[in-house]
Design a protein around this motif. Structure first.
Motif: not given
Length: 455
Positions: A222-223, A269-270, A275-276, A278-282
């Protein structure tokens, strides 16, 4: 004879279903001599057609024994050179018959024919190379051993990459790897046959991973898809690559995957924070029902002249769009629904079902229209001209529909801009932050690659 008769029909089918089928490294395939093509398997019956259409050789392939369910089908598949494999999960009581399978493959190779094997065994749509079975190595080495290593059997890895495997008029990119020459393993095999089989299988796995835009961890699918959506076009431009080249497109996807793996190991960590974000944006894009393209700073500005062009195309092209829909819509939609219903959740089989059901329905539907047209008293010439418009009109309708959807997205974007301007600004700012972070990460990654190459 039957193979040569049916191959053009199958090739026509996949060329109609897919927008483009590009091939890379075809020169690595020997024109003569026994070869085993070993490919990844994301798309059931479409995969063998893609390899057969791309390799320039006649190929026979292995298929599960349950396909040979009656005498006529068995005769047909055998005539086409398809060899049954008896697997534990669907033919446990007949597994002893795999000796027949090995004998049949040896005969094919002894006749300098080509074999196609999918060493993953089952077909799955995930962007992952699953654990390989040892069949390709065992068959090749077994044939060589039987003939005192005089055959010169070569295993050709083949990577099949789909832009959207189940989507009509999507793209396919087939890449062939360097041949694995089994004569080079003669001494090793004679000393320890099983470890040699495992070594070749491992080499094949590494080759398939290089030839496909697959991930090592299924959870990264997904990422990677999101990164391709957000960053792929920008990377292509920044790196001076050709946006129309399927080879360059593959390299960008492969680079994204490798970089993600490197950051997951070296900066976990980065990577997790990225990922977090990008997923929020999508997720925000999905809620607003807009595409990332409309927020991209790399998009060319839509001028008044471009708007006039779009409106002109939509108005002038509308009658042809309607004509194409009338001719093609019914079999197109029915074949899609029947395909989804018939696979019962087996996503990897949707494309092959769409194509086979669609071919049958379109032939029937076109024949019915032609009969009605001829009964109306039109001459053979006019009937032929009428028939010749069916497929181009259908392709135009699909193109028109996508253009109209794109324009609808423009309208949707403008509506959000006027009604939810603050939210849109927040979304644009979030995207810019993501792009800036990705650009910094890209520079760090390339610096590390250069550092490693200098050591």
């Amino acid at each position: 004879m039957l193979y040569h008769l049916l191959k053009p029909i199958a090739v026509t089918g996949i060329n109609l279903f897919y927008n483009s089928i590009s091939v890379e490294n075809q020169d690595r395939i020997p024109k003569k001599g026994p070869v085993i093509f070993a490919a990844n398997h994301p798309n059931t019956m479409i995969d063998p057609l893609i390899v057969a259409a791309s390799c320039g050789r006649r190929v026979s392939f292995l298929a599960r024994s349950t396909l040979f369910f009656n005498s006529f089908i068995s005769w047909l598949l055998t005539t086409l050179g398809i060899i049954p494999v008896y697997r534990k999960n669907d033919a446990k009581d007949d597994m002893y018959r795999n000796e027949e399978m090995f004998s049949a493959t040896y005969r094919h190779l002894e006749r300098n024919h080509g074999l196609l094997i999918f060493p993953e065994g089952a077909s799955t749509p995930e962007r992952v190379i699953h654990k390989l079975k040892t069949g390709a190595a065992r068959i090749g080495l077994g044939a060589e051993e039987k003939n005192n290593f005089m055959l010169n059997v070569q295993i050709i890895p083949a990577g099949i990459n789909y832009s959207a495997s189940t989507k009509f008029r999507s793209d396919v990119h087939c890449r062939f790897g360097r041949p694995i020459k089994l004569i080079d393993y003669k001494e090793k095999y004679q000393k320890d046959n099983w470890s040699t089989v495992e070594e070749i299988t491992d080499q094949l796995r590494k080759a398939l991973e290089k030839l496909t835009a697959t991930v090592s961890d299924k959870e990264d699918e997904d990422i990677v898809k999101s990164l391709e959506s957000i960053y792929k076009k920008e990377l292509t431009v920044n790196l001076g690559m050709d946006k129309k080249s399927k080879s360059d497109d593959f390299k960008i996807s492969k680079g994204i995957i490798k970089a993600l793996e490197w950051f997951s190991i070296n900066k976990p960590k980065w990577t997790l924070d990225m990922k977090r974000s990008i997923f929020q944006y999508m997720s925000m894009l999905d809620r607003l029902n807009i595409k990332d393209d409309f927020l991209s700073t790399g998009q060319s500005k839509v001028t008044f002249f471009h708007r006039i062009q779009s409106w002109f195309f939509l108005i002038i092209g509308f009658p042809l769009f309607v004509y194409g829909v009338i001719i093609n819509y019914l079999p197109y939609k029915i074949s899609g629904h029947l395909a989804v219903w018939s696979v019962k959740g087996h996503v990897a089989a949707i494309s092959s079902k769409k194509m086979t059901i669609g071919l049958g329905l379109f032939v029937f539907w076109y024949s019915l229209i032609i009969l009605l047209f001829s009964f109306m008293g039109y001459s053979f010439i006019w009937t032929t001209i009428f028939f010749a418009t069916f497929i181009p009109a259908g392709n135009f309708s699909l193109y028109y529909y996508r253009k109209a959807k794109n324009y609808q997205q423009h309208i949707r974007f403008l509506t959000i801009f006027y009604q939810k301007r603050i939210l849109l600004y927040q979304l644009i700012e979030k995207r810019l932050n993501i792009i800036n972070e990705l650009n910094r990460a890209k520079d760090d990654y390339f610096a590390q690659l250069n550092k490693n190459s200098n050591h």
